[in-house]
Each structure stands twice: as C-alpha cells, then as structure tokens.
Design a protein around this motif. Structure first.
Motif, PDB file in Angstrom:
ATOM      1  N   ILE A   3       2.658  10.205  17.565  1.00  0.00           N
ATOM      2  CA  ILE A   3       1.665  11.188  17.095  1.00  0.00           C
ATOM      3  C   ILE A   3       0.975  10.597  15.874  1.00  0.00           C
ATOM      4  N   GLU A   4      -0.339  10.469  15.925  1.00  0.00           N
ATOM      5  CA  GLU A   4      -1.069   9.817  14.825  1.00  0.00           C
ATOM      6  C   GLU A   4      -2.517  10.298  14.854  1.00  0.00           C
ATOM      7  N   PRO A   5      -2.999  10.904  13.760  1.00  0.00           N
ATOM      8  CA  PRO A   5      -4.379  11.419  13.782  1.00  0.00           C
ATOM      9  C   PRO A   5      -5.446  10.342  13.602  1.00  0.00           C
TER      10      PRO A   5
ATOM     11  N   GLY B 191      10.233   3.390   6.839  1.00  0.00           N
ATOM     12  CA  GLY B 191       9.013   2.958   6.150  1.00  0.00           C
ATOM     13  C   GLY B 191       8.853   3.571   4.771  1.00  0.00           C
ATOM     14  N   ASP B 192       7.618   3.553   4.287  1.00  0.00           N
ATOM     15  CA  ASP B 192       7.312   3.936   2.905  1.00  0.00           C
ATOM     16  C   ASP B 192       7.752   5.356   2.550  1.00  0.00           C
ATOM     17  N   VAL B 193       7.860   6.240   3.537  1.00  0.00           N
ATOM     18  CA  VAL B 193       8.184   7.643   3.251  1.00  0.00           C
ATOM     19  C   VAL B 193       9.658   7.811   2.867  1.00  0.00           C
TER      20      VAL B 193
ATOM     21  N   GLY C  72      -1.894   2.447  10.079  1.00  0.00           N
ATOM     22  CA  GLY C  72      -1.437   3.064   8.829  1.00  0.00           C
ATOM     23  C   GLY C  72      -2.165   2.501   7.631  1.00  0.00           C
ATOM     24  N   GLN C  73      -1.467   2.531   6.483  1.00  0.00           N
ATOM     25  CA  GLN C  73      -2.063   1.978   5.250  1.00  0.00           C
ATOM     26  C   GLN C  73      -2.468   0.536   5.437  1.00  0.00           C
ATOM     27  N   ALA C  74      -1.641  -0.198   6.198  1.00  0.00           N
ATOM     28  CA  ALA C  74      -1.952  -1.606   6.416  1.00  0.00           C
ATOM     29  C   ALA C  74      -3.346  -1.735   7.010  1.00  0.00           C
TER      30      ALA C  74
ATOM     31  N   GLY D  19      -6.188  -5.605  -5.601  1.00  0.00           N
ATOM     32  CA  GLY D  19      -6.630  -7.008  -5.614  1.00  0.00           C
ATOM     33  C   GLY D  19      -7.265  -7.404  -4.291  1.00  0.00           C
ATOM     34  N   GLN D  20      -6.630  -7.014  -3.189  1.00  0.00           N
ATOM     35  CA  GLN D  20      -7.195  -7.338  -1.868  1.00  0.00           C
ATOM     36  C   GLN D  20      -8.569  -6.705  -1.708  1.00  0.00           C
ATOM     37  N   ALA D  21      -8.664  -5.436  -2.160  1.00  0.00           N
ATOM     38  CA  ALA D  21      -9.945  -4.736  -2.018  1.00  0.00           C
ATOM     39  C   ALA D  21     -11.009  -5.438  -2.855  1.00  0.00           C
TER      40      ALA D  21
ATOM     41  N   GLU E 281      -1.599 -11.360   3.577  1.00  0.00           N
ATOM     42  CA  GLU E 281      -1.369 -12.804   3.608  1.00  0.00           C
ATOM     43  C   GLU E 281       0.112 -13.155   3.567  1.00  0.00           C
ATOM     44  N   ASN E 282       0.978 -12.120   3.380  1.00  0.00           N
ATOM     45  CA  ASN E 282       2.396 -12.458   3.219  1.00  0.00           C
ATOM     46  C   ASN E 282       3.245 -11.962   4.385  1.00  0.00           C
ATOM     47  N   TYR E 283       2.610 -11.622   5.514  1.00  0.00           N
ATOM     48  CA  TYR E 283       3.394 -11.164   6.658  1.00  0.00           C
ATOM     49  C   TYR E 283       3.790 -12.378   7.494  1.00  0.00           C
TER      50      TYR E 283
ATOM     51  N   GLN F  42       0.379   8.558   0.913  1.00  0.00           N
ATOM     52  CA  GLN F  42      -1.077   8.631   0.726  1.00  0.00           C
ATOM     53  C   GLN F  42      -1.421   8.322  -0.729  1.00  0.00           C
ATOM     54  N   TYR F  43      -2.641   7.797  -0.920  1.00  0.00           N
ATOM     55  CA  TYR F  43      -3.049   7.466  -2.287  1.00  0.00           C
ATOM     56  C   TYR F  43      -3.079   8.689  -3.176  1.00  0.00           C
ATOM     57  N   ARG F  44      -2.600   8.509  -4.401  1.00  0.00           N
ATOM     58  CA  ARG F  44      -2.701   9.574  -5.397  1.00  0.00           C
ATOM     59  C   ARG F  44      -4.152   9.773  -5.791  1.00  0.00           C
TER      60      ARG F  44
HETATM   61  C1  LIG Z   1      -4.824  -1.676   0.768  1.00  0.00           C
HETATM   62  C2  LIG Z   1      -3.380  -2.026   1.014  1.00  0.00           C
HETATM   63  C3  LIG Z   1      -2.990  -3.345   1.081  1.00  0.00           C
HETATM   64  C4  LIG Z   1      -1.653  -3.681   1.348  1.00  0.00           C
HETATM   65  N1  LIG Z   1      -1.316  -4.999   1.440  1.00  0.00           N
HETATM   66  C5  LIG Z   1      -0.060  -5.343   1.771  1.00  0.00           C
HETATM   67  C6  LIG Z   1       0.270  -6.719   1.946  1.00  0.00           C
HETATM   68  O1  LIG Z   1      -0.560  -7.605   1.788  1.00  0.00           O
HETATM   69  N2  LIG Z   1       1.540  -7.019   2.302  1.00  0.00           N
HETATM   70  C7  LIG Z   1       2.498  -6.058   2.486  1.00  0.00           C
HETATM   71  O2  LIG Z   1       3.617  -6.389   2.852  1.00  0.00           O
HETATM   72  N3  LIG Z   1       2.212  -4.745   2.297  1.00  0.00           N
HETATM   73  C8  LIG Z   1       0.961  -4.366   1.949  1.00  0.00           C
HETATM   74  N4  LIG Z   1       0.651  -3.042   1.758  1.00  0.00           N
HETATM   75  C9  LIG Z   1       1.715  -2.037   1.910  1.00  0.00           C
HETATM   76  C10 LIG Z   1       1.943  -1.706   3.390  1.00  0.00           C
HETATM   77  O3  LIG Z   1       0.703  -1.487   4.022  1.00  0.00           O
HETATM   78  C11 LIG Z   1       2.846  -0.484   3.544  1.00  0.00           C
HETATM   79  O4  LIG Z   1       4.073  -0.728   2.901  1.00  0.00           O
HETATM   80  C12 LIG Z   1       3.094  -0.169   5.011  1.00  0.00           C
HETATM   81  O5  LIG Z   1       1.872   0.089   5.677  1.00  0.00           O
HETATM   82  C13 LIG Z   1       4.011   1.038   5.183  1.00  0.00           C
HETATM   83  O6  LIG Z   1       4.122   1.318   6.553  1.00  0.00           O
HETATM   84  P1  LIG Z   1       4.532   2.764   7.080  1.00  0.00           P
HETATM   85  O7  LIG Z   1       4.513   2.674   8.555  1.00  0.00           O
HETATM   86  O8  LIG Z   1       5.788   3.212   6.425  1.00  0.00           O
HETATM   87  O9  LIG Z   1       3.430   3.777   6.558  1.00  0.00           O
HETATM   88  P2  LIG Z   1       1.853   3.783   6.642  1.00  0.00           P
HETATM   89  O10 LIG Z   1       1.308   2.420   6.803  1.00  0.00           O
HETATM   90  O11 LIG Z   1       1.422   4.595   5.484  1.00  0.00           O
HETATM   91  O12 LIG Z   1       1.531   4.564   7.986  1.00  0.00           O
HETATM   92  C14 LIG Z   1       1.803   5.931   8.107  1.00  0.00           C
HETATM   93  C15 LIG Z   1       0.955   6.510   9.227  1.00  0.00           C
HETATM   94  O13 LIG Z   1       1.367   7.858   9.441  1.00  0.00           O
HETATM   95  C16 LIG Z   1       0.225   8.665   9.649  1.00  0.00           C
HETATM   96  N5  LIG Z   1       0.554  10.043   9.279  1.00  0.00           N
HETATM   97  C17 LIG Z   1       0.688  10.556   8.029  1.00  0.00           C
HETATM   98  N6  LIG Z   1       0.975  11.868   8.109  1.00  0.00           N
HETATM   99  C18 LIG Z   1       1.023  12.173   9.421  1.00  0.00           C
HETATM  100  C19 LIG Z   1       1.260  13.370  10.142  1.00  0.00           C
HETATM  101  N7  LIG Z   1       1.532  14.519   9.506  1.00  0.00           N
HETATM  102  N8  LIG Z   1       1.212  13.333  11.497  1.00  0.00           N
HETATM  103  C20 LIG Z   1       0.981  12.173  12.158  1.00  0.00           C
HETATM  104  N9  LIG Z   1       0.742  11.005  11.527  1.00  0.00           N
HETATM  105  C21 LIG Z   1       0.766  11.020  10.176  1.00  0.00           C
HETATM  106  C22 LIG Z   1      -0.830   8.055   8.762  1.00  0.00           C
HETATM  107  O14 LIG Z   1      -2.149   8.394   9.249  1.00  0.00           O
HETATM  108  C23 LIG Z   1      -0.530   6.575   8.886  1.00  0.00           C
HETATM  109  O15 LIG Z   1      -1.264   5.979   9.926  1.00  0.00           O
HETATM  110  C24 LIG Z   1      -0.674  -2.669   1.496  1.00  0.00           C
HETATM  111  C25 LIG Z   1      -1.055  -1.327   1.387  1.00  0.00           C
HETATM  112  C26 LIG Z   1      -2.389  -1.009   1.157  1.00  0.00           C
HETATM  113  C27 LIG Z   1      -2.790   0.426   1.077  1.00  0.00           C
END
Ligand SMILES: Cc1cc2nc3c(=O)[nH]c(=O)nc-3n(C[C@H](O)[C@H](O)[C@H](O)COP(=O)(O)OP(=O)(O)OC[C@H]3O[C@@H](n4cnc5c(N)ncnc54)[C@H](O)[C@@H]3O)c2cc1C
Length: 550
Positions: free
Chosen positions: A256-258, A519-521, A263-265, A382-384, A272-274, A338-340
């Motif tokens: 389920i994904e809107p 993951g991040d949560v 995701g954040q990635a 930095g990436q941005a 560059e570090n994957y 999500q971003y603050r």
């Molecule tokens: C700009 C940026 C650059 C980055 N660069 C790097 C890097 O170079 N190297 C590195 O290792 N890490 C990097 N990171 C960090 C990395 O992206 C995250 O640690 C990683 O994406 C976390 O993965 P995740 O699956 O836990 O969560 P997320 O990537 O946050 O994915 C969560 C997903 O869940 C979805 N979601 C949220 N709420 C709901 C809901 N209620 N119902 C359904 N879906 C929902 C969201 O839409 C999202 O798609 C970067 C992050 C950002 C923002």
C-alpha cells in the motif's frame, strides 16, 4: 519518429566495427547506431546532433585514442549530452584510470576489452543503462497535458505524482503559456479549476488530485484480493525489499503506497553510497527497479494511503483512504519518516508556492537561472544543492551549525567545495518567509546580524519525524513517535502487559504479534537506504516464522 542514437568511438577501425556490429545486432530496432574514429570527430557529430535536437542515449568510447583520451572526450560529451549514458572501453591496464573517471568524468560504467560474449559481458550492462536513460527521456510528445500555476501546491502535487510515476506529461504554466487559456476554453474549463489535466482521448480532469489521477493513468487503487499473507505499508526501500523477498518466497503480498515507489530515497538526486552502484544512482531509479523486481515476483501495488490498522483475533486489517480494507495475517509497517516543517511565520501559507520540503526534483526546471536557497546541512541537503546547482545560477545553503563537517559525508562536502555556484552560509537561520502569492523574500539571522534577501525558492531539509499518528495506541512507540520493536519493547526488562504470547517478540515485531516494523520508522533505526533494505528483508524471515504457527 527518429530513433535515439547510440554512438561508438574508437580509433582502431576493427574494434570500432566490432562494437558497432554488436550494438546493431541487439539495439538496431530501437536505436540508430553511429560511429566516430576519434574524440574530435565524435564531438563534431555530437554538436551536429545537438543542433538537430536529436536524442543521444549512449556513448561508448575507447580510452586510448590519439589526440584525446576517452575520459577527456566523455567529459566534454557530458557538457553536450548530460543525460546520455557514458561507457569507457579500457584495456585491463587502464582499470585504475577508469575508476577515477567515475568521479572526474562521471562515466556510468567501464568495460574491459574484449567483451565476448556480448550476451554476458556487454548487453546486460548496456541494457540496464539504456533502461535508466529511457526513464528521463521524453519522446516527441503524445501524452498528458497539465495546465496549472507554478505557485500552487495542488499543481506541484500533480506534477510530482506524474513524474515520480514516470507518466509522461507536458506542463503549461498558465502565467507563461498564453495558449493554455485557449486549451481550457476548448475543454469548457476555466482558470478557477486548475490544475486541469487533458488526456489524449480529449477528456479532462479539473481540480486534479493525485488520488483521482491514479485511476485515470492506469495505476491500481483497489486490491485484487480480500486476503493476503502479508500487507506492506509503504514502498520505500524497506517496504520494497520486503515485497521482493516476500513475493519471491511465495507469500501473497500487497504493498500500500500513495506515492510512486521509492520513498524518501525517491527524492534523492543521487545515492552514491549504496552497495554495487559505484557511480551512484538516483532514488527514482532505485525505486523503479525495485518496483519492477517485486511486481515480477507477483507482489501487487495499490496506490492508496493506509489510514488505520484494526486487529481482530489472528486477522489484521489495514484501512485505506477510500474506506476499503485489506486483510492478512502479517502486516509490515514501513512508512518511513516525513520532513519536519519550518515553524516560522509565513511558512504554512507559502508551502508549495516557493517553499518545498525535500528535494522536490520536479521544481528543478522551474528554478532555471534563478537563485535557490536550501535549509539544512545533512547529506540530503548536500545532494539537493548539487542537483539544483545544475539548473540554478546560484545555490545558497543556510546551515545553523558552524559548517557541514559535523553533519555531512566527506564526499559530498568535497563535491560542494568543487562546485562554484554553491555558497554555504554557516551559523545562519531563517527567521521568517515573506510573500503574498508566492515566496518573495527570506528574513535571515547570520553572523553579521539580520538581513532580508529576495528569494523565490526555498527547499527545506531540517530533519524528519515519523508519521505514525494513524496507527492504534496499542502499537507502542517512543516519545517521538518511532515504533518500538523486538528487544526495544522490554522496559526495565519487562515486556508490555498487552503482550500475551508465550514467546518473546521477534527481532522486528511490534507490540502487536504479526505486525512488523522496518526502516526509518523504527525506533533506533539507522537512516540509510541499505539498512532499510536490510530490515525489510529480515522482517520477511520473521513473517515466515510467525506464519508457520498457523
Ligand atoms: C533527499 C534524501 C537523500 C538521501 N540520500 C541517502 C543516501 O545517499 N544514502 C543513504 O543510504 N540514505 C539516504 N537517504 C536516507 C534514505 O532515503 C532513507 O533512510 C530510506 O529511504 C528509508 O527507507 P524507508 O523504506 O524506511 O522509508 P521511506 O523511504 O521514507 O519510505 C516510506 C514510504 O512509505 C510511504 N508512506 C508513508 N505513510 C504511509 C501510509 N500511511 N500509507 C502508505 N504508505 C505510506 C511513503 O509515501 C514512502 O514512500 C536520503 C534521504 C533523503 C530524503
């Protein structure tokens, strides 16, 4: 329609002929193959192609050529065709130079000669690179037209949704394209209904929202089954890894994904570090590849937001934004963070109208030749900055700390140092954002005191928080809202009273049996793509063990 071009460059005519033959055999139907016998001749061809606005998808060049080495040529070719995939052909002895060229000339790959058999050594690499190139390629236009306003949050959401789902569209900013008004009139629509999406069949969607668009562009918004082995919430790296491993190991899996998978990635302009991607890859590429991989194994994707979680005995029900539910024995929660938001005067009303959270890559083209501000000093900022520096005339990073070294990886700091149009303003904070219709200025406090500077785009990267408010209270979390799992559920050595199982929770299991977190949560997680991928795949192992109990 003219086919995009593959260019082969080598001064050794027999090798050049062999490359051309191999390229033609595999890609001749889809691409036009052209050749050049040296760096200068190849640059001349590229200049002519550029004048004729022809698309170049791939350049394969030998390294050792008289007059200009392959690396020098590819570096200059990049200025003409930055999106073309660049491959260096090297002798084994030149491998080190090739690896250095990944950084200096941003080559995408190097291949050692000879590459026989091409089915094993050439085509898999080139096929992959061409797939990536195609994602950013806009063929002569036949798709959707979006009419909107640059300074509108709704318009920004529609464009972000379409581009992240790789749906081709052409955008008409009503203020910059007078013909857009005629297009609206032709469809009996008005500027008060923006954003308007016009479809190829003549139909239109007024006041367009991503949810309504999803169905119109062929994305699935309803689950095919009522019951699954595993429901994954979130298609970031963690959820996608769980989907790949779950589906490939025979679990009926729905994700389920809107938004678009990634995701954040997905908002990262270059990771560059994957592991395994020495020249980096964009988050969108990673998301697209993982999505294809999971779908290939049979995982289903539903474009909806999860809004609730209901437990009924051994069944878990994930509630969706449209009121429907999907049920399963196992749920994997991977909604990331999500971003603050900026908590300063003016920020709320200007969000999407000059203020953007995260990289908002879709806005890059709109910022062409403008000055862009970025708040934050971590890797994502930095990436941005590096990404926007390719479009904007100047990028200013506003950093609260003394500099970047405490918060950013060295490779990014070095690259920022080498980029002449990025300026880092340390010990600087945004106090207020100003503007009527859209962002017009920032009030800043820096080492020299307070100042007000004109600004039209501000991208904010100031840390992230978990969006777990929609989950039931019995799902335990820490004081910041991150979900507790496995050993972290023990407080003072004791499991919560609500835990009724005779076993300990599995490593990534939450306070509700069968509901896993990755993951991040997750409380205590490492905020990295690789760790999220790792956790998503490990969670599947525990899901199997949990399901074995039924
Ligand atoms: C700009 C940026 C650059 C980055 N660069 C790097 C890097 O170079 N190297 C590195 O290792 N890490 C990097 N990171 C960090 C990395 O992206 C995250 O640690 C990683 O994406 C976390 O993965 P995740 O699956 O836990 O969560 P997320 O990537 O946050 O994915 C969560 C997903 O869940 C979805 N979601 C949220 N709420 C709901 C809901 N209620 N119902 C359904 N879906 C929902 C969201 O839409 C999202 O798609 C970067 C992050 C950002 C923002």
């Amino acid at each position: 329609m003219t086919r995009p071009i593959l260019l082969a460059v080598d001064d050794d005519i027999s090798v050049l002929e062999a490359v051309v033959q191999d390229l033609r055999r595999q890609y001749g139907a889809e691409y036009r193959i052209i050749r050049a016998a040296g760096g200068q001749a190849a640059l001349d061809s590229l200049n002519q192609l550029k004048t004729r606005e022809e698309a170049v998808a791939l350049i394969v060049s030998d390294q050792r050529m008289p007059g200009m080495t392959g690396v020098e040529f590819l570096e200059r070719a990049r200025e003409l065709y930055p999106e073309a995939r660049r491959v260096l052909l090297t002798a084994y002895a030149d491998t080190e130079a090739a690896i250095r060229a990944i950084n200096s000339a941003r080559i995408h790959y190097y291949l050692n000669k000879p590459w026989d058999p091409p089915e094993e050594k050439l085509y898999p690499v080139l096929g992959d690179l061409l797939d990536d190139w195609k994602v950013g390629y806009q063929p002569p236009f036949e798709g959707l037209r979006v009419i909107g306003h640059r300074w509108s949050l709704k318009d920004h959401r529609v464009r972000t949704f379409l581009s992240s789902n790789h749906v081709p569209y052409r955008w008409f900013d009503i203020a910059a394209h007078p013909e857009a008004l005629d297009m609206l009139t032709d469809h009996q629509a008005g500027p008060d209904q923006l954003p308007v999406v016009l479809f190829g069949d003549g139909s239109m969607l007024a006041n367009a929202e991503p949810e309504a668009l999803a169905a119109r562009v062929g994305l699935r918004i309803q689950a095919a089954e009522d019951f699954y082995d595993m429901v994954v919430v979130g298609a970031g790296p963690a959820g996608l890894a769980a989907a790949v491993y779950g589906a490939s190991e025979g679990l009926r899996t729905v994700v389920i994904e809107p938004e678009a998978p990634g995701g954040q990635a997905g908002s990262s302009s270059r990771i560059e570090n994957y592991l395994g991607f020495p020249s980096g890859l964009t988050g969108a590429e990673l998301g697209r590849r993982a999505h294809t991989q999971a779908a290939r194994f049979g995982a289903e994707f539903v474009t909806q937001r999860a809004t609730g979680l209901r437990i009924d005995g051994q069944y878990r029900f994930v509630q969706l934004a449209d009121g429907r539910e999907v049920s399963s024995h196992v749920v994997l929660l991977a909604p990331g963070v999500q971003y603050r938001k900026l908590n300063i005067p003016g920020a709320d009303s200007l969000t999407g109208r000059g203020i953007y959270y995260g990289a908002a890559l879709v806005e890059a083209a709109s910022c062409k030749d403008e000055e862009v501000y970025i708040v934050g000093g971590a890797n994502s900022a930095g990436q941005a900055a590096l990404h926007f520096a390719k479009f904007a005339c100047k990028v200013t990073m506003l950093v609260r700390g003394k500099g970047l070294s405490a918060t950013m990886s060295k490779y990014l700091i070095d690259e920022i140092g080498r980029t002449s149009n990025i300026v880092v303003e340390a010990k600087t904070q945004v106090l207020e954002v100003l503007g009527e219709e859209h962002l017009e200025a920032l009030r800043l406090r820096g080492p020299a005191g307070e100042s007000t500077v004109p600004a039209s785009s501000l991208f904010v990267f100031i840390g992230a928080a978990p969006g777990t408010g929609w989950l039931p209270p019995c799902l335990l979390r820490d004081e910041k809202g991150f979900l507790l799992a496995g050993p972290d559920l023990r407080i003072n050595g004791k499991l919560p009273e609500s835990w009724r199982e005779s076993r300990d929770p599995f490593l990534l299991e939450s306070s509700i049996p069968g509901v896993f977190v990755a993951g991040d949560v997750r409380h205590g997680s490492i905020k990295r793509v690789a760790s999220a991928v790792g956790e998503g795949s490990i969670a599947v192992q525990f899901a199997h063990q949990y399901l074995a109990g039924f």
